[in-house]
Design a protein around this motif. Structure first.
Motif, PDB file in Angstrom:
ATOM      1  N   PHE A 102      41.434  48.834  39.503  1.00  0.00           N
ATOM      2  CA  PHE A 102      40.339  47.960  38.889  1.00  0.00           C
ATOM      3  C   PHE A 102      39.093  49.082  38.860  1.00  0.00           C
ATOM      4  CE2 PHE A 102      42.298  43.809  40.314  1.00  0.00           C
ATOM      5  CZ  PHE A 102      42.880  43.500  38.990  1.00  0.00           C
TER       6      PHE A 102
ATOM      7  N   THR B 213      36.192  47.585  30.876  1.00  0.00           N
ATOM      8  CA  THR B 213      36.153  46.174  31.033  1.00  0.00           C
ATOM      9  C   THR B 213      35.209  45.370  30.376  1.00  0.00           C
ATOM     10  OG1 THR B 213      34.969  46.665  32.907  1.00  0.00           O
ATOM     11  CG2 THR B 213      37.436  46.497  33.305  1.00  0.00           C
TER      12      THR B 213
ATOM     13  N   TYR C 188      40.164  37.814  44.787  1.00  0.00           N
ATOM     14  CA  TYR C 188      40.166  38.243  43.497  1.00  0.00           C
ATOM     15  C   TYR C 188      39.249  40.023  43.774  1.00  0.00           C
ATOM     16  CZ  TYR C 188      35.075  37.630  44.671  1.00  0.00           C
ATOM     17  OH  TYR C 188      33.672  37.484  45.552  1.00  0.00           O
ATOM     18  N   THR C 189      39.253  40.761  42.803  1.00  0.00           N
ATOM     19  CA  THR C 189      38.502  42.000  43.005  1.00  0.00           C
ATOM     20  C   THR C 189      37.240  41.999  41.779  1.00  0.00           C
ATOM     21  OG1 THR C 189      40.586  43.038  43.368  1.00  0.00           O
ATOM     22  CG2 THR C 189      39.077  44.472  42.740  1.00  0.00           C
ATOM     23  N   ALA C 190      36.318  42.593  42.447  1.00  0.00           N
ATOM     24  CA  ALA C 190      35.112  42.655  41.419  1.00  0.00           C
ATOM     25  C   ALA C 190      34.562  44.157  41.244  1.00  0.00           C
ATOM     26  CB  ALA C 190      34.065  41.900  41.906  1.00  0.00           C
TER      27      ALA C 190
ATOM     28  N   THR D 170      31.760  42.658  36.889  1.00  0.00           N
ATOM     29  CA  THR D 170      33.183  42.103  36.302  1.00  0.00           C
ATOM     30  C   THR D 170      34.048  41.517  37.516  1.00  0.00           C
ATOM     31  OG1 THR D 170      32.585  43.209  34.264  1.00  0.00           O
ATOM     32  CG2 THR D 170      34.975  42.257  34.959  1.00  0.00           C
TER      33      THR D 170
ATOM     34  N   PHE E 238      37.783  40.044  38.405  1.00  0.00           N
ATOM     35  CA  PHE E 238      39.145  40.245  38.065  1.00  0.00           C
ATOM     36  C   PHE E 238      39.932  39.303  38.854  1.00  0.00           C
ATOM     37  CE2 PHE E 238      37.102  44.457  37.516  1.00  0.00           C
ATOM     38  CZ  PHE E 238      37.497  44.721  36.177  1.00  0.00           C
TER      39      PHE E 238
ATOM     40  N   GLY F 182      43.259  37.838  38.024  1.00  0.00           N
ATOM     41  CA  GLY F 182      44.572  38.042  38.051  1.00  0.00           C
ATOM     42  C   GLY F 182      45.224  36.986  37.019  1.00  0.00           C
ATOM     43  N   GLN F 183      46.178  36.901  36.508  1.00  0.00           N
ATOM     44  CA  GLN F 183      46.886  35.998  35.657  1.00  0.00           C
ATOM     45  C   GLN F 183      46.991  34.568  36.097  1.00  0.00           C
ATOM     46  OE1 GLN F 183      50.917  37.118  34.422  1.00  0.00           O
ATOM     47  NE2 GLN F 183      50.957  35.247  32.835  1.00  0.00           N
TER      48      GLN F 183
ATOM     49  N   ASN G 182      39.283  36.201  34.116  1.00  0.00           N
ATOM     50  CA  ASN G 182      38.334  37.328  34.446  1.00  0.00           C
ATOM     51  C   ASN G 182      36.929  36.693  34.014  1.00  0.00           C
ATOM     52  OD1 ASN G 182      40.569  39.066  35.529  1.00  0.00           O
ATOM     53  ND2 ASN G 182      40.873  39.492  33.113  1.00  0.00           N
TER      54      ASN G 182
ATOM     55  N   THR H 262      32.589  38.416  33.335  1.00  0.00           N
ATOM     56  CA  THR H 262      31.700  39.526  33.479  1.00  0.00           C
ATOM     57  C   THR H 262      30.162  38.641  33.336  1.00  0.00           C
ATOM     58  OG1 THR H 262      32.920  41.120  32.636  1.00  0.00           O
ATOM     59  CG2 THR H 262      30.561  41.405  32.461  1.00  0.00           C
TER      60      THR H 262
END
Length: 213
Positions: free
Chosen positions: A10, A19, A145-147, A178, A180, A182-183, A207, A209
């Protein structure tokens, strides 16, 4: 792919402006790994807290659970939290660096206080952050989550579970973030404040932003 590998993937995407970052944000080198300050215990327990690194400090109030991350932090850093109820609910503080718990303190005392620190002892609480830029991320409690959070010079990768309060110490220019999920992640509810004033709000998934105007 490991969690760290996914986070770095990411990070590379964000730093190469893949992104949707606008302006000069989105082409930044990665900053150092950040510590996460976890406020845990009996869900819903209210508290007040002071967070400080060697340069800036922040005060806040909230309820358990809450993750706090300082972007562009200047160690050493510490957090002090106090229950605002007279019951025996548990209030715990953890400092997590990567997957390692670096410090842990708990209390169930009425109006109990706990504190943890990272990077050595902090001699005193720093002056209030100026500017005071905060991003609050709400979402499902059980999904990670990841940001990527950036000013115009440096990007910081965060891996956490909501709710999360992100504090940006001494940003250089405007800040973008941002998230992220995931699905299978439903929706992020993001709120950005600057010196106590709401400047941006975003509700989106999987996701999302948010940008400083």
């Amino acid at each position: 792919m490991s969690a760290l590998g996914a986070a770095m993937a990411f990070s590379v995407a964000a730093c190469n402006n893949q992104t949707g970052f606008s302006g000069s944000v989105g082409n930044t080198p990665n900053g150092p790994r950040l510590a996460s300050y976890e406020i845990l215990g009996t869900v819903g327990t209210p508290f007040t807290a002071t967070v400080s690194d060697s340069r800036s400090s922040w005060t806040l109030q909230g309820v358990v659970p809450l993750s706090i991350v300082i972007c562009n932090n200047n160690l050493p850093a510490a957090i002090v939290a106090t229950k605002t109820t007279s019951n025996s609910n548990l209030l715990s503080l953890e400092i997590v660096i990567g997957t390692h718990v670096a410090d842990l303190q708990s209390t169930s005392a009425p109006f109990g206080t706990v504190s943890v620190q990272a990077g050595g002892p902090l001699s005193s609480i720093a002056s209030p952050a100026s500017p005071d830029l905060r991003i609050f991320a709400a979402g499902p409690l059980n999904q990670r989550y990841t940001a990527m959070v950036e000013d115009i010079t440096t990007g910081f990768v965060i891996g956490a579970r909501a709710p999360t309060l992100i504090l940006f110490d001494s940003p250089n220019g405007k800040v973008d973030a941002t998230f992220f999920g995931g699905q299978d992640y439903p929706t992020f509810r993001l709120n950005m404040t600057l010196n106590g004033v709401v400047v941006a709000t975003v509700v989106h998934g999987p996701n999302a932003t948010i940008r400083e105007p």
